[in-house]
Design a protein around this motif. Sequence first.
Motif, PDB file in Angstrom:
ATOM      1  N   ALA A  23       0.833  -1.210   0.000  1.00  0.00           N
ATOM      2  CA  ALA A  23       0.000   0.000   0.000  1.00  0.00           C
ATOM      3  C   ALA A  23       0.864   1.254   0.000  1.00  0.00           C
ATOM      4  O   ALA A  23       0.583   2.226  -0.713  1.00  0.00           O
ATOM      5  N   TRP A  24       1.960   1.222   0.786  1.00  0.00           N
ATOM      6  CA  TRP A  24       2.856   2.368   0.837  1.00  0.00           C
ATOM      7  C   TRP A  24       3.556   2.591  -0.504  1.00  0.00           C
ATOM      8  O   TRP A  24       3.671   3.720  -0.984  1.00  0.00           O
ATOM      9  N   PHE A  26       2.472   1.646  -3.431  1.00  0.00           N
ATOM     10  CA  PHE A  26       1.455   2.086  -4.392  1.00  0.00           C
ATOM     11  C   PHE A  26       1.181   3.575  -4.223  1.00  0.00           C
ATOM     12  O   PHE A  26       1.126   4.331  -5.210  1.00  0.00           O
ATOM     13  N   TYR A  27       1.033   3.981  -2.963  1.00  0.00           N
ATOM     14  CA  TYR A  27       0.821   5.408  -2.695  1.00  0.00           C
ATOM     15  C   TYR A  27       2.038   6.224  -3.129  1.00  0.00           C
ATOM     16  O   TYR A  27       1.899   7.295  -3.745  1.00  0.00           O
ATOM     17  N   GLY A  28       3.238   5.723  -2.801  1.00  0.00           N
ATOM     18  CA  GLY A  28       4.456   6.434  -3.169  1.00  0.00           C
ATOM     19  C   GLY A  28       4.589   6.612  -4.664  1.00  0.00           C
ATOM     20  O   GLY A  28       5.051   7.656  -5.150  1.00  0.00           O
ATOM     21  N   LEU A  30       2.041   6.751  -6.845  1.00  0.00           N
ATOM     22  CA  LEU A  30       1.026   7.726  -7.268  1.00  0.00           C
ATOM     23  C   LEU A  30       1.418   9.148  -6.874  1.00  0.00           C
ATOM     24  O   LEU A  30       1.173  10.104  -7.624  1.00  0.00           O
ATOM     25  N   ALA A  31       2.027   9.290  -5.692  1.00  0.00           N
ATOM     26  CA  ALA A  31       2.379  10.620  -5.174  1.00  0.00           C
ATOM     27  C   ALA A  31       3.789  11.049  -5.578  1.00  0.00           C
ATOM     28  O   ALA A  31       4.254  12.095  -5.130  1.00  0.00           O
ATOM     29  N   ASN A  32       4.447  10.223  -6.394  1.00  0.00           N
ATOM     30  CA  ASN A  32       5.803  10.534  -6.859  1.00  0.00           C
ATOM     31  C   ASN A  32       6.775  10.742  -5.689  1.00  0.00           C
ATOM     32  O   ASN A  32       7.520  11.720  -5.639  1.00  0.00           O
ATOM     33  N   GLN A  33       6.743   9.812  -4.751  1.00  0.00           N
ATOM     34  CA  GLN A  33       7.591   9.915  -3.561  1.00  0.00           C
ATOM     35  C   GLN A  33       8.605   8.758  -3.461  1.00  0.00           C
ATOM     36  O   GLN A  33       9.066   8.427  -2.379  1.00  0.00           O
TER      37      GLN A  33
END
Length: 206
Positions: A23-24, A26-28, A30-33
Amino acid sequence: MKKWLLHPAAKPLVFALCLGPFAWLFYGALANQLGANPAEALIRSTGDWTLRLLCVALAVTPLRVQFGLAPLARFRRMLGLFVFFYALVHLLCYSWFDMGFELGEIVLDVAKRPFILVGMLAFVLLLALAATSFNRAIRWLGGKHWQALHRAVYAVAALALLHFFWMRAGKNHFGEVAIYAAIIAALLAWRVWNHSRTKRLKAATR
């Protein structure tokens, strides 16, 4: 501890903890992190989590036997399937970001780079283990044959470790490799010791 392991919320909690890294990531993404090279970060991170969860899954039986925590067995199948899940995501990230899903290029890369071949062999074994992890497969194979097949998890561990070693060797990063090697060696040594002890106990009771 046994009471907590048998709690109805225990399995959902373990599921959430195992899914958390994905999940992290995937979020990273999407958020370009994920840094300057998100593709490499995804490939490396999913591979790292495959190996970490493999170590956790392999530790279930030693912990269950040594500390009398029989309810730990409830989580073994879930952990094993999460190992396969992260291995599958790792393979998909490599196939997409490095190879553009070009099957011919992937085949050539497997033939050209030994560490990719080793990783593919580990994945094929994991696929066989995941496909036969259900009760119907146990009944179909029979208990002894099923156990013999699932001992291949240690071959998976050895191949995954070799794959990881070759990846890190290019940059002379061996610290993590040594940690994983020590953990897997200790778990395998326990398995050999426990098997020998069981045989001796059976011989003594005859």
